[in-house]
Write a protein that holds these residues in place. Sequence first.
Motif, PDB file in Angstrom:
ATOM      1  N   VAL A 112      -7.695   9.788   3.676  1.00 57.49           N
ATOM      2  CA  VAL A 112      -6.685  10.879   4.760  1.00 57.49           C
ATOM      3  C   VAL A 112      -5.165  10.372   4.772  1.00 57.49           C
ATOM      4  O   VAL A 112      -4.829  11.319   4.807  1.00 57.49           O
ATOM      5  N   GLU A 113      -5.230   9.711   5.137  1.00 58.70           N
ATOM      6  CA  GLU A 113      -3.772   9.302   5.877  1.00 58.70           C
ATOM      7  C   GLU A 113      -3.494   7.704   5.920  1.00 58.70           C
ATOM      8  O   GLU A 113      -4.629   7.441   5.447  1.00 58.70           O
ATOM      9  N   LEU A 114      -1.868   7.239   5.774  1.00 58.26           N
ATOM     10  CA  LEU A 114      -1.631   6.010   6.296  1.00 58.26           C
ATOM     11  C   LEU A 114      -1.613   5.509   7.913  1.00 58.26           C
ATOM     12  O   LEU A 114      -1.019   6.829   8.317  1.00 58.26           O
ATOM     13  N   HIS A 115      -1.819   5.672   8.554  1.00 58.11           N
ATOM     14  CA  HIS A 115      -2.072   4.941   9.898  1.00 58.11           C
ATOM     15  C   HIS A 115      -1.334   3.912   9.866  1.00 58.11           C
ATOM     16  O   HIS A 115      -1.476   2.296   9.158  1.00 58.11           O
ATOM     17  N   PRO A 116      -0.607   3.606  11.234  1.00 59.74           N
ATOM     18  CA  PRO A 116       0.198   2.400  11.310  1.00 59.74           C
ATOM     19  C   PRO A 116      -0.345   0.516  11.567  1.00 59.74           C
ATOM     20  O   PRO A 116       0.172  -0.120  11.135  1.00 59.74           O
ATOM     21  N   ARG A 117      -2.172   1.219  11.860  1.00 65.43           N
ATOM     22  CA  ARG A 117      -2.771  -0.178  11.512  1.00 65.43           C
ATOM     23  C   ARG A 117      -3.797  -0.513  10.508  1.00 65.43           C
ATOM     24  O   ARG A 117      -3.707  -1.260   9.801  1.00 65.43           O
ATOM     25  N   GLY A 118      -3.505   0.747   9.425  1.00 64.34           N
ATOM     26  CA  GLY A 118      -4.083   0.475   8.380  1.00 64.34           C
ATOM     27  C   GLY A 118      -4.542   2.403   7.296  1.00 64.34           C
ATOM     28  O   GLY A 118      -3.486   2.884   7.576  1.00 64.34           O
ATOM     29  N   VAL A 119      -5.381   1.951   6.668  1.00 66.01           N
ATOM     30  CA  VAL A 119      -5.469   3.165   5.581  1.00 66.01           C
ATOM     31  C   VAL A 119      -6.445   3.943   5.969  1.00 66.01           C
ATOM     32  O   VAL A 119      -7.598   3.200   6.139  1.00 66.01           O
ATOM     33  N   ILE A 120      -6.493   5.256   6.617  1.00 67.44           N
ATOM     34  CA  ILE A 120      -7.602   5.714   7.224  1.00 67.44           C
ATOM     35  C   ILE A 120      -8.672   6.350   5.321  1.00 67.44           C
ATOM     36  O   ILE A 120      -7.448   7.266   4.806  1.00 67.44           O
ATOM     37  N   VAL A 121      -9.478   6.390   6.013  1.00 65.74           N
ATOM     38  CA  VAL A 121     -10.513   6.888   4.481  1.00 65.74           C
ATOM     39  C   VAL A 121     -11.365   7.826   5.483  1.00 65.74           C
ATOM     40  O   VAL A 121     -12.049   7.656   6.517  1.00 65.74           O
ATOM     41  N   SER A 122     -11.932   8.570   3.690  1.00 68.85           N
ATOM     42  CA  SER A 122     -13.349   9.448   4.997  1.00 68.85           C
ATOM     43  C   SER A 122     -14.269   8.635   4.314  1.00 68.85           C
ATOM     44  O   SER A 122     -14.670   8.426   2.868  1.00 68.85           O
ATOM     45  N   MET A 123     -15.218   8.979   4.859  1.00 71.60           N
ATOM     46  CA  MET A 123     -16.629   7.987   4.740  1.00 71.60           C
ATOM     47  C   MET A 123     -17.423   9.249   4.549  1.00 71.60           C
ATOM     48  O   MET A 123     -18.829   8.797   4.090  1.00 71.60           O
TER      49      MET A 123
ATOM     50  N   VAL B 105       0.850  -1.033   0.073  1.00 77.38           N
ATOM     51  CA  VAL B 105       0.122  -0.067   0.016  1.00 77.38           C
ATOM     52  C   VAL B 105       1.089   1.016  -0.003  1.00 77.38           C
ATOM     53  O   VAL B 105       0.537   2.171  -0.405  1.00 77.38           O
ATOM     54  N   MET B 106       1.728   1.829   1.261  1.00 80.54           N
ATOM     55  CA  MET B 106       3.096   2.130   0.728  1.00 80.54           C
ATOM     56  C   MET B 106       3.118   2.676  -0.655  1.00 80.54           C
ATOM     57  O   MET B 106       3.658   3.915  -0.524  1.00 80.54           O
ATOM     58  N   ARG B 107       3.947   1.370  -0.880  1.00 80.66           N
ATOM     59  CA  ARG B 107       4.959   1.740  -2.435  1.00 80.66           C
ATOM     60  C   ARG B 107       3.489   2.056  -3.455  1.00 80.66           C
ATOM     61  O   ARG B 107       3.613   3.481  -4.676  1.00 80.66           O
ATOM     62  N   VAL B 108       2.169   1.813  -3.518  1.00 82.51           N
ATOM     63  CA  VAL B 108       0.807   2.363  -4.180  1.00 82.51           C
ATOM     64  C   VAL B 108       0.061   3.455  -4.202  1.00 82.51           C
ATOM     65  O   VAL B 108       0.050   4.197  -5.056  1.00 82.51           O
ATOM     66  N   LEU B 109       0.605   4.038  -3.171  1.00 88.81           N
ATOM     67  CA  LEU B 109       0.177   4.980  -2.306  1.00 88.81           C
ATOM     68  C   LEU B 109       0.848   6.513  -2.863  1.00 88.81           C
ATOM     69  O   LEU B 109       0.932   7.636  -2.800  1.00 88.81           O
ATOM     70  N   GLY B 110       2.691   5.812  -1.911  1.00 85.46           N
ATOM     71  CA  GLY B 110       2.953   6.734  -1.784  1.00 85.46           C
ATOM     72  C   GLY B 110       3.749   7.665  -0.731  1.00 85.46           C
ATOM     73  O   GLY B 110       2.523   7.148   0.306  1.00 85.46           O
ATOM     74  N   ASP B 111       4.479   8.519  -0.259  1.00 85.60           N
ATOM     75  CA  ASP B 111       4.508   9.301   0.912  1.00 85.60           C
ATOM     76  C   ASP B 111       3.203   9.872   1.622  1.00 85.60           C
ATOM     77  O   ASP B 111       3.057  10.349   2.726  1.00 85.60           O
ATOM     78  N   SER B 112       2.776  10.623  -0.017  1.00 90.27           N
ATOM     79  CA  SER B 112       2.113  11.802   0.581  1.00 90.27           C
ATOM     80  C   SER B 112       0.499  10.963   0.063  1.00 90.27           C
ATOM     81  O   SER B 112       0.416  11.836  -1.257  1.00 90.27           O
ATOM     82  N   PRO B 113      -0.061  10.639   0.619  1.00 89.07           N
ATOM     83  CA  PRO B 113      -1.310   9.484   0.029  1.00 89.07           C
ATOM     84  C   PRO B 113      -2.553  10.090   0.415  1.00 89.07           C
ATOM     85  O   PRO B 113      -3.624  10.157  -0.535  1.00 89.07           O
ATOM     86  N   ALA B 114      -2.363  11.179   0.786  1.00 88.21           N
ATOM     87  CA  ALA B 114      -3.546  12.290   1.270  1.00 88.21           C
ATOM     88  C   ALA B 114      -4.603  12.921  -0.184  1.00 88.21           C
ATOM     89  O   ALA B 114      -3.201  12.751  -1.114  1.00 88.21           O
ATOM     90  N   ARG B 115      -5.489  12.294  -0.200  1.00 93.24           N
ATOM     91  CA  ARG B 115      -6.323  13.022  -1.206  1.00 93.24           C
ATOM     92  C   ARG B 115      -6.399  12.094  -2.919  1.00 93.24           C
ATOM     93  O   ARG B 115      -6.780  12.266  -3.373  1.00 93.24           O
ATOM     94  N   SER B 116      -5.518  10.893  -2.481  1.00 93.69           N
ATOM     95  CA  SER B 116      -5.453   9.634  -3.079  1.00 93.69           C
ATOM     96  C   SER B 116      -6.926   8.690  -3.077  1.00 93.69           C
ATOM     97  O   SER B 116      -7.567   9.457  -1.960  1.00 93.69           O
ATOM     98  N   TRP B 117      -6.963   8.244  -3.793  1.00 96.09           N
ATOM     99  CA  TRP B 117      -8.702   7.113  -4.014  1.00 96.09           C
ATOM    100  C   TRP B 117      -8.262   5.715  -4.084  1.00 96.09           C
ATOM    101  O   TRP B 117      -7.165   5.559  -4.949  1.00 96.09           O
ATOM    102  N   ILE B 118      -8.881   4.970  -3.281  1.00 98.75           N
ATOM    103  CA  ILE B 118      -8.624   3.785  -3.642  1.00 98.75           C
ATOM    104  C   ILE B 118     -10.689   3.052  -3.722  1.00 98.75           C
ATOM    105  O   ILE B 118     -11.215   3.643  -3.675  1.00 98.75           O
ATOM    106  N   LEU B 119     -10.523   2.110  -4.784  1.00100.32           N
ATOM    107  CA  LEU B 119     -11.838   0.986  -4.984  1.00100.32           C
ATOM    108  C   LEU B 119     -11.641   0.297  -3.677  1.00100.32           C
ATOM    109  O   LEU B 119     -11.200  -0.426  -4.413  1.00100.32           O
TER     110      LEU B 119
END
Length: 490
Positions: free
Chosen positions: A234-245, A190-204
């Motif tokens: 929104v951000e990458l958390h140590p336990r997973g990916v935080i998304v805006s619901m 996930v870190m490789r896919v979304l990069g160092d600044s994942p905020a405002r990226s999108w996932i399905l």
Amino acid sequence: MSRARPTRTTNPIHFEDLDPKRFEDLIRELIYDFRDWQTIEATGKGGGDDGFDIRAYELATTTTIDDDGNEVVRPMDGYAWMIQCKREKAIPPSKIKKILEDIAPDNPPYGYILAAATNFSKKAYDTFRDELTKLGVLEFYLWGNATLETELHQPKNDRILFTFFGISNVLRRRSRATEIRSEVTNKNRVMRVLGDSPARSWILLQDSKDRHYPYESKYTDFAERPRWKGLEVVELHPRGVIVSMKRCYAYFDESEKTFDLAEPPIVLRNPYDRTRDTESDREERKKLDLVMDYWERLRQKNQAMYHLNGIIRYEDMLVIDDKGDSWNEVPHIFVDYVDGSPVSGTLAFLEKGKREIGLDGFSREAVFPKSFPEPEFGKIYDEEGLALPQGLCEQYVNFRGGDLDKLFDVDGRFAHLKPSDVAVVRFGQKDDRFVQITHRYELSGDDLLRDHPQMVWQVKQHIGRDPLADDVIQILECRSCYKHQWEGAH
């Protein structure tokens, strides 16, 4: 986060599922490492057990000197042990006394173990100790459920645990190690896919059980229970990916600890979604425009944004497709949806400027109407520009000074402006910039200097001098607006 998934625990071992003879076998296996034995005899197997189930003799030796003066270690009769096994749900003190009647008072064993599939009371322990002490037994042990479980969960007894109950802590640890490796692999991918600044990226996020993507029409209840959903990261958390619901325009009163949120929520459009814009999407945006208009007319101190974030845990990610497809050119992550949701937990909070305000202690009170009115505009003052210093006019017209959200007046220059009125800011040959008054109130200079130091510099920019304690400052809250919003209404 709410709606957390259950914690994994080790369930109690069901000793009662073993028949009595099998329970004896279990105890016999457990005592092999308890002492260094000469022999262990399953006396209960033949039926004539003289009142006990297992007899064992502890290895004993003695050292003598032979004729040549050398030390010689010789075996001798070992210490006798009696082991009694009871697969019973309850053994009260009276029953313990009855069990111990099988011990011959004139020939007691050296050691005694009573093992039972039950939990013993303090009184039972006391009775067991007192009776055996009186009989002259030198070592004795009372093994109940807790003791047996402790023994079985020791690494050396993992084979026994698996043989009798089909449970293996070693296999469980190996399984957990596999889970951790999978979790770390998912995190790194996930870190490789979304990069160092994942905020405002999108996932399905796709439900692993779905077989009809991308055709929503295959599900009559897709709107209520979506099987896939595009969400903004929104951000990458140590336990997973935080998304805006969910995001909504919100009202809050910090002093009264109340809040409300307006529906429909703000539509976050996935820029990589190639599906067509539907009529319902356009209708939703029209409703949202009315919500935003109403929200912008609230007192600025009561305006906030409501956020509901969710977490997609790395351990719950089954497959990560970093390429996506032609319909959704974003990474696809497959998870098991629970109750129509891909997240394992959520967190709600209010955002006010750069502050995040938790909702603990807040109560929701209705402020927003069920249906929102059309925008209203008062008098349009578009002939003469606002009497502002030229430096401010230049900043606002060129959008270099941020939003023009307040006007300040100490000499009556804005006395003609009322809530809903529109005024214009002009500078040179630049395009006009319009503002609409949303609220008007006054503040003494003394209150300004004491309670609102962050506003002092703004007031100085508007009135051309430092505010004084005896000033009465008219504050006009306002928002940007555009001609097309009121043209045709006048």
